[in-house]
Design a protein around this motif. Sequence first.
Motif, PDB file in Angstrom:
ATOM      1  N   LEU A 136     -29.169 -39.142 -12.992  1.00  0.00           N
ATOM      2  CA  LEU A 136     -28.672 -38.198 -14.202  1.00  0.00           C
ATOM      3  C   LEU A 136     -29.693 -38.307 -15.208  1.00  0.00           C
ATOM      4  O   LEU A 136     -30.220 -37.165 -15.753  1.00  0.00           O
ATOM      5  CB  LEU A 136     -27.174 -38.458 -14.455  1.00  0.00           C
ATOM      6  N   ILE A 137     -29.898 -39.501 -15.845  1.00  0.00           N
ATOM      7  CA  ILE A 137     -30.761 -39.537 -16.909  1.00  0.00           C
ATOM      8  C   ILE A 137     -32.234 -39.174 -16.874  1.00  0.00           C
ATOM      9  O   ILE A 137     -32.607 -38.667 -17.615  1.00  0.00           O
ATOM     10  CB  ILE A 137     -30.424 -41.017 -17.397  1.00  0.00           C
ATOM     11  N   ALA A 138     -32.660 -39.700 -15.483  1.00  0.00           N
ATOM     12  CA  ALA A 138     -33.972 -39.155 -15.199  1.00  0.00           C
ATOM     13  C   ALA A 138     -34.255 -37.667 -15.312  1.00  0.00           C
ATOM     14  O   ALA A 138     -35.197 -37.186 -15.846  1.00  0.00           O
ATOM     15  CB  ALA A 138     -34.548 -40.034 -14.066  1.00  0.00           C
ATOM     16  N   ALA A 173     -34.453 -45.121 -16.745  1.00  0.00           N
ATOM     17  CA  ALA A 173     -34.542 -43.913 -16.193  1.00  0.00           C
ATOM     18  C   ALA A 173     -35.187 -42.803 -16.918  1.00  0.00           C
ATOM     19  O   ALA A 173     -35.649 -41.898 -16.454  1.00  0.00           O
ATOM     20  CB  ALA A 173     -32.733 -43.447 -15.842  1.00  0.00           C
ATOM     21  N   ALA A 174     -35.062 -42.932 -18.279  1.00  0.00           N
ATOM     22  CA  ALA A 174     -35.437 -41.865 -19.107  1.00  0.00           C
ATOM     23  C   ALA A 174     -37.184 -41.817 -18.988  1.00  0.00           C
ATOM     24  O   ALA A 174     -37.823 -40.781 -19.129  1.00  0.00           O
ATOM     25  CB  ALA A 174     -35.188 -42.151 -20.537  1.00  0.00           C
ATOM     26  N   ILE A 175     -37.600 -43.269 -18.960  1.00  0.00           N
ATOM     27  CA  ILE A 175     -39.206 -43.186 -18.715  1.00  0.00           C
ATOM     28  C   ILE A 175     -39.649 -42.627 -17.361  1.00  0.00           C
ATOM     29  O   ILE A 175     -40.409 -41.928 -17.227  1.00  0.00           O
ATOM     30  CB  ILE A 175     -39.527 -44.772 -18.704  1.00  0.00           C
ATOM     31  N   LEU A 319     -29.551 -37.370 -24.717  1.00  0.00           N
ATOM     32  CA  LEU A 319     -30.325 -37.957 -23.303  1.00  0.00           C
ATOM     33  C   LEU A 319     -29.475 -39.232 -22.792  1.00  0.00           C
ATOM     34  O   LEU A 319     -29.104 -39.107 -21.542  1.00  0.00           O
ATOM     35  CB  LEU A 319     -31.614 -38.554 -23.900  1.00  0.00           C
ATOM     36  N   ILE A 320     -29.175 -40.320 -23.702  1.00  0.00           N
ATOM     37  CA  ILE A 320     -28.646 -41.527 -23.077  1.00  0.00           C
ATOM     38  C   ILE A 320     -27.233 -41.363 -22.589  1.00  0.00           C
ATOM     39  O   ILE A 320     -26.828 -41.885 -21.564  1.00  0.00           O
ATOM     40  CB  ILE A 320     -28.595 -42.676 -23.924  1.00  0.00           C
ATOM     41  N   THR A 321     -26.568 -40.438 -22.768  1.00  0.00           N
ATOM     42  CA  THR A 321     -25.149 -40.038 -22.668  1.00  0.00           C
ATOM     43  C   THR A 321     -25.145 -38.882 -21.690  1.00  0.00           C
ATOM     44  O   THR A 321     -24.064 -38.599 -20.993  1.00  0.00           O
ATOM     45  CB  THR A 321     -24.142 -39.922 -23.572  1.00  0.00           C
TER      46      THR A 321
END
Length: 478
Positions: A136-138, A173-175, A319-321
């Motif tokens: 989800l975060i990615a 995941a964001a990276i 983003l993180i949520t």
Amino acid sequence: MNTNLSMFADLYQFTMMYGYYKTGKMDDEVAFDLFFRKNPFQNGYTIAAGLETVIQYIQNLSFSESEIEFLKSTGIFQDERFFDYLKNLSFTGDLYAVPEGTIVFPNEPIIKVKTRLFEAQFIETALLTQIGHQSLIATKANRMVKVSKGKPILEFGARRAQGVESAVLGSRAAIIGGCSSTSNVKAGKEFNLMISGTHAHSWIMSFESELEAFRSYAELFPDQLILLVDTYDTLKSGLPNAIKIFKQVFKKHGKPQKYGIRLDSGDLAYLSKKARESLDQSGFYDAIIVASNELDEYTIRELESQDAKIDAYGVGTKLITAYDQPALGCVYKLASEKINNKWVPKIKRSENPEKITNPCLKKVVRFVNEDKNEALVDLIMLEDEKIPSQPFEVFDPIHTWKRKIVQQCKWFELLQPIYLKGGLVYQSPSISEIVDNVKENLDQFSKEHKRFSKPHVYHVDLSQKLWDMKMKLLAEIK
């Protein structure tokens, strides 16, 4: 994060395990599929992430004496021998998964587990959590990268995440999704991620003047000099003071490796344009402007459409949520069970057609046009089914009159072996390799499939044999 999460399970995992033990079913061989039913954020695709932490979870499976004592204290499980099985629990079966960074779609298995029922049921919650959250975060991060026109997205949502582990794994995941760095130092250490950050408003407020605060910061970090300019007044105070400090630093230390300002409030488009004018007039043409303040992909797209003079975006909360859709909704369903040494397909019927599962042992095959290197269709097939000779016809499993011809395509299976007979056979890639995999995957899809709004729906079809089996099982249910 190399943490033992063996107790991370819903109670019904333990009650079902106990039931399987008491009814003599614990060693029955089964196959489960983990998948999701709908792309998040109205996106055209999802980025698979979380496999590395799934591997760590399985590698660390074990129960301590205190954990066994806790389970005993509940009074739910009356047979002492059940706890002996828990003490010796380990994963002994096969697990297949799509590599992290793979573009995936609704209803196709991301993970396939093939092992005894006792183990397969137990690992459900942990697998769903790890894969669902990080995918989800990615995907959310990638949507922001998609609209930023090549400008870096800096993730710094640790303070707004729902817990420490969500923050750390969310940064990872964001990276994967395309962010260039994270402010989360623990995530940087754990996963070898690039970290970045500046200072808060409290730094400015702790000094007698904004200019003194900037000067002190510049003395400490002359080569990484990003100054937060909106504590008091962005254009009348923060920006002029930052320019004064830049002049002093250039004179004393020479040109910094990186320098600029951060805007964290107000009309970011307007302020960035005014700031750019002032910086350029002072000769600081390569000073960067970083913007933050409750940003998401929609705000970033608007700022870009307004020709905002922003060089990088700092994104936190949304983003993180995964602010507008906090869960991917992954499910873990029984697909087949070995009975009398023969695999018997299982299906779940529902009043909601989208919740009817796909039965049988399966594989997922992606067909990519050889000339254009463009993905044409994903075909969910029986595990032992041969790849059809081209050309062949595929059809939508719901709207069966929608058909297309597959020809001149190369193909590859998405699910790769991770564990075989309980042994780890997969070498986890580095984060940079996963990021490269995302880029290579996305290059195989058309602009229409990657469209930010109302993307073209990518074809995920069932093979004729699998579709026939599904229809047969549905007809037999009484």
